[in-house]
Design a protein around this motif. Sequence first.
Motif, PDB file in Angstrom:
ATOM      1  N   GLY A 169      49.863 -70.660 143.605  1.00 35.27           N
ATOM      2  CA  GLY A 169      49.007 -71.709 144.164  1.00 35.27           C
ATOM      3  C   GLY A 169      48.612 -72.755 143.133  1.00 35.27           C
ATOM      4  O   GLY A 169      48.350 -73.903 143.475  1.00 35.27           O
ATOM      5  N   GLN A 170      48.584 -72.338 141.847  1.00 33.26           N
ATOM      6  CA  GLN A 170      48.249 -73.280 140.782  1.00 33.26           C
ATOM      7  C   GLN A 170      49.315 -74.375 140.685  1.00 33.26           C
ATOM      8  O   GLN A 170      49.000 -75.555 140.610  1.00 33.26           O
ATOM      9  N   GLN A 220      47.487 -71.322 131.181  1.00 33.50           N
ATOM     10  CA  GLN A 220      47.028 -70.055 131.758  1.00 33.50           C
ATOM     11  C   GLN A 220      47.952 -68.910 131.348  1.00 33.50           C
ATOM     12  O   GLN A 220      47.504 -67.794 131.106  1.00 33.50           O
ATOM     13  N   ASN A 228      42.507 -73.261 144.851  1.00 33.66           N
ATOM     14  CA  ASN A 228      43.496 -73.507 143.802  1.00 33.66           C
ATOM     15  C   ASN A 228      43.004 -74.499 142.750  1.00 33.66           C
ATOM     16  O   ASN A 228      43.749 -75.353 142.286  1.00 33.66           O
ATOM     17  N   LEU A 229      41.733 -74.367 142.378  1.00 26.70           N
ATOM     18  CA  LEU A 229      41.242 -75.157 141.247  1.00 26.70           C
ATOM     19  C   LEU A 229      41.880 -74.607 139.977  1.00 26.70           C
ATOM     20  O   LEU A 229      42.271 -73.443 139.924  1.00 26.70           O
ATOM     21  N   PHE A 230      41.990 -75.458 138.931  1.00 29.38           N
ATOM     22  CA  PHE A 230      42.597 -75.020 137.676  1.00 29.38           C
ATOM     23  C   PHE A 230      41.524 -74.355 136.809  1.00 29.38           C
ATOM     24  O   PHE A 230      40.624 -75.030 136.316  1.00 29.38           O
ATOM     25  N   PRO A 231      41.614 -73.046 136.602  1.00 31.19           N
ATOM     26  CA  PRO A 231      40.527 -72.333 135.917  1.00 31.19           C
ATOM     27  C   PRO A 231      40.452 -72.675 134.431  1.00 31.19           C
ATOM     28  O   PRO A 231      39.440 -72.401 133.786  1.00 31.19           O
ATOM     29  N   ASN A 232      41.517 -73.267 133.886  1.00 26.81           N
ATOM     30  CA  ASN A 232      41.511 -73.595 132.455  1.00 26.81           C
ATOM     31  C   ASN A 232      40.878 -74.960 132.170  1.00 26.81           C
ATOM     32  O   ASN A 232      40.906 -75.423 131.040  1.00 26.81           O
ATOM     33  N   MET A 233      40.329 -75.581 133.212  1.00 26.34           N
ATOM     34  CA  MET A 233      39.712 -76.901 133.028  1.00 26.34           C
ATOM     35  C   MET A 233      38.305 -76.920 133.633  1.00 26.34           C
ATOM     36  O   MET A 233      37.993 -76.120 134.511  1.00 26.34           O
ATOM     37  N   ALA A 293      49.176 -76.581 143.783  1.00 26.30           N
ATOM     38  CA  ALA A 293      48.085 -77.571 143.746  1.00 26.30           C
ATOM     39  C   ALA A 293      48.476 -78.733 142.836  1.00 26.30           C
ATOM     40  O   ALA A 293      48.264 -79.900 143.171  1.00 26.30           O
TER      41      ALA A 293
END
Lengths: 258, 486
Positions: B387-388, B410, A105-110, B391
């Motif tokens: 999950g985003q 997102q 669940n890492l933030f893909p936008n960062m 987290a």
Amino acid sequence: MPNPKTSTIPLVTDDETNVIRIENLRKSFGDHEVLKGVNANVKTGEVVCIIGPSGSGKSTLLRCINGLETITSGDIWLGGFSLADNNVDLNEVRKHVGMVFQHFNLFPNMTVLENITLAPTQVKKYSQDRAQQEARELLHRVGLEDKADARPDSLSGGQKQRVAIARALAMKPEIMLFDEATSALDPEMVGEVLGVIRSLAEEGMTMVLVTHEMGFAREVADRVAFIDSGVIQEHGSPEQIFGNPTSDRLKDFLSKVL
Amino acid sequence: MRQGKTFLSFVFAGLIALLSFFMAPAALADNAAETEGGDPEGEVYVIGTDTTFAPFEFRDPAGELVGIDIDLMKAIAEDQGFRVEFRSMGFNAALQALSANQVDGVIAGAGITEERQEVYDFSDPYFTGELTIAAVEGSGISGWGDLEGESVAVKTGSLSEEWAREMQQDHDFEINALDQTTTMVESVKSGHDKALVDDLPIIAYGIQQGSGLELVSEPEPTGDYGFMVNKGENQELLAMFNEGLNNLQESGEYQEILDHYIGGESGPDPSTFLGLLATSIPALMVGLRNTLLITGISFAIAMALGLMFGFMKLSSNIILRGIATTFIAIFRGTPVLVWAFFFYFGLPQVLGTPISIWVAGALTLSLNGAAYIAEIVRGSVQSVDPGQAEAARSLALTQGQSMRKVVLPQAFKMMTPSLINQLVIMLKDSSLLLAIGFGELLYQAQQIYAANFRTTEVLLIVAAIYFVAIWLLTGLANYADRRVNK
């Protein structure tokens, strides 16, 4: 008892105190009762591994501990905070509890660095400089100092999970929760993540891990709890659980996974 | 019920006041609002008229509104010392606008009938109408008897339809009721209808302009044309019209006006395609400007409302969710055109005050667009991995912080293509506003081919303009998307 609304003091000061106390915890989703009266304590600095068949309520129990799931009845005490108390500020509690997820669940936008500095700058109002400096130290600790400016989608699974651990550690939590942290990884990457968790255990971090890695549980856990059908069926030292299981359910479970 | 209506009026009045504030500059820029006629200090009357009823009203190649009705009305205004402001909006729309008191009077080649006299007051007759049948040159048709089993085009709600229905009792033919003369002419030329029935001067003018039809029957006298006002309203305007008409008929100016349009001096439009392009481009560019302006304004409002309703739909509050769900259901479940008519003709009667066509147009497009954008927003936010948010929440971020920093960036990235799509749809939907007489691109095109009967060529030009505009717009939007959502 500290005032839950404003406290940023540690959850407990006495090493001998139970930092997590779970009292007759029940949790239902609609008509389906997943946790049917769980009682457990975790001492400061203790490493507890939760094992059990899938669907037994392991992850639900873990998610209750940091308030991602609401409690149906019973209570969970984290130091002086009662999670069953509606007046307790969950965000205050979560400052003390880090969580690592199965799917990272890492933030893909960062970028990696931004993933780690987000919470310290937003929640603790650290300056960018201070947050970034600490983030780089954490990246160094998990062996990824060269990935600070990378995007999460360019990392391998093992690297992602190590970033996720660094991200949780950036809030300087007193408790770390791991929800099947290695289940989504290719076998060759499990080791690098377990290595980081092992080093945390050696530093005395209080940890609760839901895991399928029986060998690892045996190695790092102070205590192992076996959950089945929504209750803790058996708990004790790794030697006792793995070497001398008493209940039929645990024997049956171990015979399948070992 | 009564209270509900008052509350609704109040809400709408507020909305409209707000919109009017934003749109005042745009409305001022609209060149259709010039007043013409006599004494510059004189009273200004707003006169509704048809868009495409040559030679009574149409636009010349320079985009000026001209025709028998227009010249007559101006001359009478000059004679009587008042001023007029024309709104060309289509025949039926003009009558609705008169009922709604959006205009003070209507001059649109309207026959004086008993039915209409129940609702409107008519002036003295200013023209005696005749109907005739027209068909493609050399078709061999010479009267109703030759139309057995065929389809005949008539103008909706006009005397031509009445006459055809009468004739239907003796002859077996189908009636195809259409809105505009040019549409009827195209329908006959393309073979959908065998013949058309319309007013003689209109068909004569069309033939003069090269419509390719011929008159195939003896004219049928139909009665008289009159200028009209709403029943019991604007009686002084009606009196001035009658007096002015009388003066012009005595001075001979009346005959001059008629001769100018049906005297047969001008020939068919001789220009090549490029010549047509050159003469029509200025008017079409005004239309394009209005199209882009109304789309831009409406999209900005739709985005604001769409975000608001989208978040309301995601809210855990059942009342907010209910409001959003109702709004979306209403505006997604009804045609754009219904709302255009409602806001321009219906709402003024509820509120008792006229509504600018820009406000009505922007309300129509933005509320419809907002319903779709709300669903786009809701869908995008919900499609971000739960999950985003978990987290972010487990890192002690508040609900707001986790929404702003993690979920929304997102979601926006995901919704951009759908939003660009919505913008394109809105730009094309804006052409529906021609039905209430909004001067957008397709409306301007209708004005042009109504006067010169070169329908296909003008429509091709307009299609090309739309295509290029949308192509450039999507290119720009995609470029912005790439820059922002790397």
